[in-house]
Design an enzyme around this catalytic site. Structure first.
Site, PDB file in Angstrom:
ATOM      1  N   ASN A 139       0.825  -1.217   0.036  1.00  0.00           N
ATOM      2  CA  ASN A 139      -0.083  -0.145  -0.086  1.00  0.00           C
ATOM      3  C   ASN A 139       0.784   1.065  -0.375  1.00  0.00           C
ATOM      4  O   ASN A 139       1.333   1.775   0.996  1.00  0.00           O
ATOM      5  CB  ASN A 139      -0.883  -0.121   1.112  1.00  0.00           C
ATOM      6  CG  ASN A 139      -1.686   1.187   1.410  1.00  0.00           C
ATOM      7  OD1 ASN A 139      -1.937   2.147   0.359  1.00  0.00           O
ATOM      8  ND2 ASN A 139      -2.408   1.520   2.299  1.00  0.00           N
ATOM      9  N   LYS A 175       0.395   4.321  -0.303  1.00  0.00           N
ATOM     10  CA  LYS A 175      -0.575   5.631   0.276  1.00  0.00           C
ATOM     11  C   LYS A 175      -0.269   6.659  -0.578  1.00  0.00           C
ATOM     12  O   LYS A 175      -0.213   6.383  -1.812  1.00  0.00           O
ATOM     13  CB  LYS A 175      -0.132   5.748   1.764  1.00  0.00           C
ATOM     14  CG  LYS A 175      -0.529   4.524   2.649  1.00  0.00           C
ATOM     15  CD  LYS A 175       0.083   4.706   4.027  1.00  0.00           C
ATOM     16  CE  LYS A 175      -0.025   3.298   4.860  1.00  0.00           C
ATOM     17  NZ  LYS A 175       0.012   3.437   6.105  1.00  0.00           N
ATOM     18  N   HIS A 187      -9.345   1.126   5.498  1.00  0.00           N
ATOM     19  CA  HIS A 187      -8.092   1.445   6.006  1.00  0.00           C
ATOM     20  C   HIS A 187      -8.218   2.404   7.331  1.00  0.00           C
ATOM     21  O   HIS A 187      -8.987   3.235   7.139  1.00  0.00           O
ATOM     22  CB  HIS A 187      -7.057   2.076   4.891  1.00  0.00           C
ATOM     23  CG  HIS A 187      -5.762   1.908   5.687  1.00  0.00           C
ATOM     24  ND1 HIS A 187      -5.169   3.016   6.513  1.00  0.00           N
ATOM     25  CD2 HIS A 187      -4.710   1.116   5.107  1.00  0.00           C
ATOM     26  CE1 HIS A 187      -3.891   2.639   6.631  1.00  0.00           C
ATOM     27  NE2 HIS A 187      -3.551   1.637   6.070  1.00  0.00           N
ATOM     28  N   GLU A 217      -6.554   4.758   8.116  1.00  0.00           N
ATOM     29  CA  GLU A 217      -6.263   6.367   7.687  1.00  0.00           C
ATOM     30  C   GLU A 217      -7.473   7.040   7.220  1.00  0.00           C
ATOM     31  O   GLU A 217      -8.117   7.950   7.443  1.00  0.00           O
ATOM     32  CB  GLU A 217      -5.245   6.474   6.885  1.00  0.00           C
ATOM     33  CG  GLU A 217      -3.832   6.330   7.591  1.00  0.00           C
ATOM     34  CD  GLU A 217      -2.719   5.522   6.732  1.00  0.00           C
ATOM     35  OE1 GLU A 217      -2.772   5.519   5.697  1.00  0.00           O
ATOM     36  OE2 GLU A 217      -1.652   4.967   7.465  1.00  0.00           O
ATOM     37  N   GLU A 229      -4.931  -4.807  11.010  1.00  0.00           N
ATOM     38  CA  GLU A 229      -3.974  -3.524  11.038  1.00  0.00           C
ATOM     39  C   GLU A 229      -4.092  -2.829  12.226  1.00  0.00           C
ATOM     40  O   GLU A 229      -4.961  -1.699  12.267  1.00  0.00           O
ATOM     41  CB  GLU A 229      -3.971  -2.537   9.647  1.00  0.00           C
ATOM     42  CG  GLU A 229      -3.608  -3.172   8.666  1.00  0.00           C
ATOM     43  CD  GLU A 229      -2.974  -2.242   7.610  1.00  0.00           C
ATOM     44  OE1 GLU A 229      -1.933  -2.537   6.970  1.00  0.00           O
ATOM     45  OE2 GLU A 229      -3.826  -1.221   7.332  1.00  0.00           O
ATOM     46  N   GLY A 277       2.763   2.566  10.673  1.00  0.00           N
ATOM     47  CA  GLY A 277       3.900   3.551  10.501  1.00  0.00           C
ATOM     48  C   GLY A 277       4.504   4.102  11.739  1.00  0.00           C
ATOM     49  O   GLY A 277       5.340   4.999  11.858  1.00  0.00           O
ATOM     50  N   SER A 290       3.760  -1.913  10.269  1.00  0.00           N
ATOM     51  CA  SER A 290       5.394  -1.976  10.443  1.00  0.00           C
ATOM     52  C   SER A 290       5.896  -3.270  10.366  1.00  0.00           C
ATOM     53  O   SER A 290       6.795  -3.416  10.953  1.00  0.00           O
ATOM     54  CB  SER A 290       5.783  -1.468  12.040  1.00  0.00           C
ATOM     55  OG  SER A 290       5.487  -0.127  12.188  1.00  0.00           O
TER      56      SER A 290
HETATM   57  P1  13P Z   1       3.494   0.594   7.561  1.00  0.00           P
HETATM   58  O1  13P Z   1       3.788  -0.811   6.975  1.00  0.00           O
HETATM   59  O2  13P Z   1       4.156   1.650   7.024  1.00  0.00           O
HETATM   60  O3  13P Z   1       3.271   0.708   8.931  1.00  0.00           O
HETATM   61  O4  13P Z   1       1.799   0.615   7.085  1.00  0.00           O
HETATM   62  C1  13P Z   1       0.953  -0.350   7.268  1.00  0.00           C
HETATM   63  C2  13P Z   1      -0.272   0.061   6.527  1.00  0.00           C
HETATM   64  O5  13P Z   1      -0.967   1.061   6.813  1.00  0.00           O
HETATM   65  C3  13P Z   1      -0.730  -0.758   5.346  1.00  0.00           C
HETATM   66  O6  13P Z   1      -2.096  -0.389   4.925  1.00  0.00           O
END
Ligand code: 13P
Length: 254
Positions: free
Chosen positions: A9, A11, A95, A97, A167, A173, A213
Site C-alpha cells: 500500500n 498510500k 483502512h 487512515e 492492522e 507507520g 510496521s
Molecule cells: P506501515 O507498514 O508503514 O506501518 O503501514 C501499514 C499500512 O497501513 C498498510 O496499509
C-alpha cells in the site's frame, strides 16, 4: 488451501517518475522470482492503469479506496464501476487512515464493500484497534464489532472474494509491530468470527493479512503464525528490495 498474499500500500507517495521506476523494479523481481504467493500493489489512483500495463500477469493492482456511491455528482470520488472498467481487480477498503482522517464509519465501509462486490472487485478489508482500545482491553470487542458490521450483508459466496487485513492502528507507520503472538491472537479471533457466520470451510479459506510496521526483519516471524496469511505493507513496500524480501518471506510459508 487459502492463498498467501502480500499487498504493498503506497498510500500518497511517489511522483510518477519515481513510481514508474519502482513499478518496473517490482515487475522485474516478480518476473525473475515468480513468487508462489499473490503479489498486489496499490499505487495512487492516477498510476493504476499504467501499473497494470507494466505488470502484465506477474503482479496485480489494487486501488486504495472506492466510493460507496454508484455514480454521479460526487466530485473527487472514484466508483467501483470506474475501477473495474480500467482492469483493477482489488480495492483496499476501511483502512484506518480513511476511518480517522476521512471519518469513515463501519456502516460506510459496509456500503463500500457492497458496491465493490456488485462490480466484481475483490475488497481487501481492513480492521484494527487503536492504542487506547488495546490498553483498555477492548481490542477484541472492537475488531469483532468492525468485522460483524462490515460483513453484515456479505453472503458466503461473496466472502470467497474478500481478503481481510488486521492492522492495529498503533502499529501503522510507528515501527511498533504487533508481536507474532498478539497478531496471531487477533487473527484467530477473526477466523473464529468467520466460522460462526460462514462455517468452517469459508473460515479456513479466507486469507487474513497482518499490517503494521512489517519489514524485511520481522516478516518471517509474523508469517510463520498459523492464521497469518501474508501482509499489508506500507512503508517497506516503497522500496523494491525490502518489498521483495517480504514477498520471499511470505512464499516460504506456503
Ligand atoms: P506501515 O507498514 O508503514 O506501518 O503501514 C501499514 C499500512 O497501513 C498498510 O496499509
Amino acid at each position: 488451501m487459502r492463498r498467501k498474499i502480500v499487498v504493498g500500500n503506497w498510500k500518497m507517495n511517489k511522483t510518477w517518475e519515481d513510481a514508474r521506476s519502482l513499478l518496473m523494479e517490482i515487475n522485474r523481481f516478480a518476473s525473475t522470482h515468480k513468487p508462489k504467493c499473490l503479489v498486489i500493489v496499490a499505487p495512487p489512483y492516477p498510476y493504476l492503469d499504467r501499473a497494470n500495463d507494466i505488470f502484465m500477469h506477474h503482479v496485480e493492482v489494487a486501488a486504495q479506496n472506492v466510493s460507496q456511491f454508484e455514480k454521479g455528482a460526487y466530485t473527487g470520488e472514484i466508483s467501483a464501476e470506474i475501477l473495474k472498467s480500467i482492469g483493477v481487480k482489488y480495492v483496499i477498503i476501511g483502512h484506518s487512515e480513511r476511518r480517522t482522517i476521512h471519518h469513515e464509519t463501519n456502516e460506510i465501509i459496509r456500503d463500500k464493500v457492497a458496491t465493490a462486490l456488485a462490480h466484481g472487485l475483490n475488497p481487501i478489508l481492513c480492521c484494527g484497534e487503536t492504542l487506547d482500545q488495546r490498553v483498555e482491553e477492548k481490542h477484541l470487542d472492537t475488531v469483532r464489532a468492525q468485522i460483524e458490521t462490515m460483513l453484515d450483508s456479505v453472503s458466503s459466496s461473496q466472502m470467497q472474494n474478500i481478503i481481510l487485513a488486521y492492522e492495529p492502528v498503533w502499529a501503522i507507520g510507528t515501527g511498533h509491530t504487533a508481536s507474532p503472538h498478539q497478531a496471531q491472537e487477533m487473527h484467530e479471533l477473526i477466523r473464529g468470527i468467520l466460522k460462526e457466520k460462514y462455517g468452517d470451510r469459508i473460515a479456513d479459506e479466507t486469507t487474513i493479512l497482518y499490517g503494521g510496521s512489517v519489514n524485511s526483519g520481522n516478516a518471517d516471524d509474523l508469517f510463520a503464525m498459523p492464521d497469518i496469511d501474508g501482509g499489508l505493507i506500507g512503508g517497506a513496500s516503497l522500496n523494491a528490495g525490502d518489498f521483495g524480501s517480504i514477498i520471499n518471506a511470505s512464499c516460504k510459508h506456503i
